[in-house]
Design a protein around this motif. Sequence first.
Motif, short mmCIF file in Angstrom:
data_model
loop_
_atom_site.label_atom_id
_atom_site.label_comp_id
_atom_site.label_asym_id
_atom_site.label_seq_id
_atom_site.Cartn_x
_atom_site.Cartn_y
_atom_site.Cartn_z
N THR A 103 10.52 15.33 -8.62
CA THR A 103 10.12 15.65 -7.17
C THR A 103 10.97 14.08 -6.62
OG1 THR A 103 7.85 15.22 -7.10
CG2 THR A 103 8.64 17.41 -6.77
N ARG A 104 9.64 13.68 -7.52
CA ARG A 104 10.05 11.91 -6.73
C ARG A 104 9.85 11.35 -5.44
NH1 ARG A 104 14.87 13.14 -9.13
NH2 ARG A 104 14.34 12.41 -12.10
N GLN A 105 9.18 12.45 -5.14
CA GLN A 105 8.79 12.59 -3.48
C GLN A 105 7.97 10.78 -3.60
OE1 GLN A 105 6.08 15.28 -1.96
NE2 GLN A 105 8.21 16.26 -1.83
N ARG A 106 6.43 10.89 -4.70
CA ARG A 106 5.91 9.45 -4.16
C ARG A 106 5.70 8.41 -4.34
NH1 ARG A 106 0.45 10.64 -5.80
NH2 ARG A 106 1.03 12.01 -7.43
N ILE A 107 6.41 8.77 -5.51
CA ILE A 107 7.15 6.67 -5.61
C ILE A 107 8.61 6.64 -5.14
CG2 ILE A 107 8.47 7.74 -7.54
CD1 ILE A 107 6.42 4.74 -8.26
N VAL A 108 8.83 7.34 -4.34
CA VAL A 108 10.34 6.69 -3.60
C VAL A 108 9.91 6.28 -2.63
CG1 VAL A 108 12.10 7.48 -2.26
CG2 VAL A 108 12.64 7.98 -4.74
N VAL A 109 8.30 6.88 -1.88
CA VAL A 109 7.70 6.41 -0.88
C VAL A 109 7.89 5.17 -0.54
CG1 VAL A 109 6.87 7.04 0.94
CG2 VAL A 109 7.87 8.53 0.54
N MET A 110 6.99 5.17 -2.09
CA MET A 110 5.99 3.99 -2.14
C MET A 110 6.75 2.78 -1.72
SD MET A 110 2.81 5.85 -3.98
CE MET A 110 1.81 4.51 -4.69
N GLY A 111 7.88 2.61 -3.19
CA GLY A 111 8.01 2.10 -3.85
C GLY A 111 9.35 1.42 -2.85
N ALA A 112 10.14 2.09 -2.01
CA ALA A 112 10.96 2.25 -1.00
C ALA A 112 9.76 1.29 0.92
CB ALA A 112 10.96 3.54 0.07
N PHE A 113 8.41 1.29 0.88
CA PHE A 113 7.34 1.07 1.57
C PHE A 113 7.39 -0.23 0.88
CE2 PHE A 113 3.51 -0.49 2.22
CZ PHE A 113 3.15 -0.27 4.74
N ALA A 114 7.31 -0.26 0.15
CA ALA A 114 7.24 -2.16 -0.74
C ALA A 114 8.42 -2.87 -0.79
CB ALA A 114 7.06 -1.53 -1.82
N VAL A 115 9.53 -2.36 -0.92
CA VAL A 115 10.75 -3.26 -0.51
C VAL A 115 10.88 -3.49 0.94
CG1 VAL A 115 12.97 -3.34 -0.62
CG2 VAL A 115 11.34 -2.80 -2.56
N ALA A 140 0.70 0.98 -11.00
CA ALA A 140 0.72 0.41 -11.78
C ALA A 140 2.42 0.48 -11.70
CB ALA A 140 0.02 0.83 -12.63
N VAL A 141 3.48 1.47 -11.53
CA VAL A 141 4.57 1.02 -10.96
C VAL A 141 4.49 0.34 -9.96
CG1 VAL A 141 6.87 2.29 -10.85
CG2 VAL A 141 4.85 3.32 -12.37
N LEU A 142 4.23 1.03 -8.48
CA LEU A 142 3.96 0.27 -7.78
C LEU A 142 3.86 -1.22 -7.76
CD1 LEU A 142 4.04 0.27 -4.37
CD2 LEU A 142 1.07 0.65 -4.52
N VAL A 143 2.35 -1.42 -8.38
CA VAL A 143 2.40 -2.89 -8.57
C VAL A 143 3.61 -3.90 -8.95
CG1 VAL A 143 0.74 -4.72 -10.13
CG2 VAL A 143 -0.15 -2.78 -8.65
N ALA A 144 4.02 -2.65 -10.04
CA ALA A 144 5.02 -4.07 -10.61
C ALA A 144 6.16 -3.95 -9.86
CB ALA A 144 5.71 -3.17 -12.17
N LEU A 145 6.52 -3.78 -8.91
CA LEU A 145 7.50 -3.44 -8.31
C LEU A 145 7.91 -4.63 -7.02
CD1 LEU A 145 10.28 -1.53 -6.99
CD2 LEU A 145 8.62 -0.75 -5.47
N ILE A 146 5.87 -4.49 -6.74
CA ILE A 146 5.14 -5.53 -6.13
C ILE A 146 6.11 -6.81 -6.75
CG2 ILE A 146 3.82 -6.42 -4.29
CD1 ILE A 146 2.70 -3.40 -4.53
N LEU A 147 5.56 -7.21 -7.90
CA LEU A 147 5.71 -8.14 -7.88
C LEU A 147 6.96 -8.58 -8.11
CD1 LEU A 147 2.79 -8.38 -10.84
CD2 LEU A 147 2.15 -8.90 -8.15
N VAL A 148 8.09 -7.71 -8.90
CA VAL A 148 9.01 -8.08 -8.93
C VAL A 148 9.60 -8.64 -7.54
CG1 VAL A 148 11.48 -7.19 -9.49
CG2 VAL A 148 9.51 -6.61 -10.64
N VAL A 149 9.37 -7.45 -6.13
CA VAL A 149 9.80 -7.53 -4.88
C VAL A 149 9.31 -9.27 -4.56
CG1 VAL A 149 10.22 -7.17 -1.93
CG2 VAL A 149 10.14 -5.61 -4.43
N PHE A 150 8.82 -9.80 -4.82
CA PHE A 150 8.47 -10.35 -3.67
C PHE A 150 8.14 -11.91 -4.63
CE2 PHE A 150 4.62 -9.88 -0.74
CZ PHE A 150 4.67 -9.15 -0.51
#
Lengths: 226, 97, 228
Positions: free
Chosen positions: A21-33, A109-119
Amino acid sequence: MSYFAMIWEIVRKDLLIEFRTRQRIVVMGAFAVLIGILFSFAIPPGTIRPQDIAAGLVWMTLVFAGILGVGRTFQLEAEDGAFQGLLLTPVPRDAVYLGKVVSNFLLVAVLVALILVVFGAFFQVDYGDHPIALLLTLGFGALGFVGLATLFGAITSGTRLGETLLPVLLFPLLTPMIIFGVSATNRLLAGRPVAEVSGNIRVLAAFALIALASGALLFKTVVDDA
Amino acid sequence: MSRRGGGFAGVFALGIALVALLGFGGGVEPLLAQAADDPLGRSGGLGRPYLFVFLAYAIGWLLIFGWVISIFRRLRGVEARMASVEAEHEGGPDAAR
Amino acid sequence: MTTTRTGFWGPLLAVAGVGLALFQLWLVWFWVPTEAVQGIIQRIYYIHVPSAWVAFFAFGIVALASIVYLWLGDDRADHLAVAAAEGGIIFTTIVLTTGPLWGKVAWGTYWTWEARLTLTLLLWFIYLGYFMVRNAAPTPEKGRRWAAVVGIAGAVNIPLIHMSVYWFRSLHPLPVVAKPEGPTAPPEMVQTLLLGFLAFTLLFLGLMMLRAGVHRIEHRLRLREVAP
């Protein structure tokens, strides 16, 4: 089936749902960016170095984006009654809880990696010379967060208020994690030696352990009828 | 039942009123005297410290009083429901409907 | 009639507590000497400190009663937990309103992130969550169990929160002009404070038992209405 095999089956099922579904990871990733973009306008240019406040921003983004994803852990399964089916299987409740925690942790954990990349990309944040200590800090913090958020997510998804209630229950209890996590991250980003933060990391690990233990014990009373 | 509940709350309110009266009427003199040699009472009398102490106790007692009232309102509601249940009992299940 | 239904000890303790608290009020306003350094404002201690004790004591009762409820499923434990939580949020509110009033005069500011202040504010929100979960649950039975989980998880975390806010405070020195308890406090002050502890504890215990009694009747009436 052994206990760990049961946990693994729950994790596999959750990850499969998430992968399809990729529901939650898309929402979380979009939020982080998106929150990174908003932060770039919220921080007045030239007056504050993003490096100095990056630790707080990373942790706040982790908590807010994490609550979006973890809060919906039980939503999809509750809607089609699959969670009732899961409870009918002879899997112990704490195995269900721990399985959910593991799958949520992988998500965060995926979210954290994304946050670190984004920042790193948006604010040119330098993450210092101790990536292992930084990852341990964020990892134990995320584990404690997921442990509590999964337990309370099971409660709030059943209430009339839904996930909106989750922050009210969760944020007061996250205080130790935020205090010790942000201060450790701050020191690491400021280039301080690892010895200064090892105490903080131990407290974060203890916090995660307490969160997981109380969650595993109490989860049964949350999901069972009578 | 509710009369007794009201009585208790009444006594409570009376007590507070009494203390408040004492505070405003008979008892201001000693406080004034104490306030005069108070190093932090910069206004030299019943200034902010006095007002804040009064406010603190007023808020505290009002909150407790509010809790008492809420308990007795619940009790009154329960007594009313109980009375209807008892009436149902005496008149039989059909009589109540 | 009332006493047989809601219990006899609750009203008795409550009346005794109110009486002692009124007496203590008189002591605070007309008897106890004014503290030398802080002046009049120090008199807030006599309501603030006992209320803080009751607020945390109440949460202890909530946690213990919640554990008993989840363990044995005894409804009486749940009545006790609700009553203690309701009293707890009242006394926490008293602490949070009297504290800043004292702080404004003694520290010069209504609010600082002082450890005990922060902890009490978080305690208030844990109590708030307890009641929100109870009221938003789909069935009363689920509400009772979920609230118990919130109570236990809160109680487990409070020592950790306590430790972390104290640790956090050590990074931020505070504008403290006066030590809370001087080593040479006059006996009148100690006695007034101790009487406050006794009065507020009795008042809380009495009203809690009364509230638990009312909740018990409500519970039975609800059971009756569901299955007469």
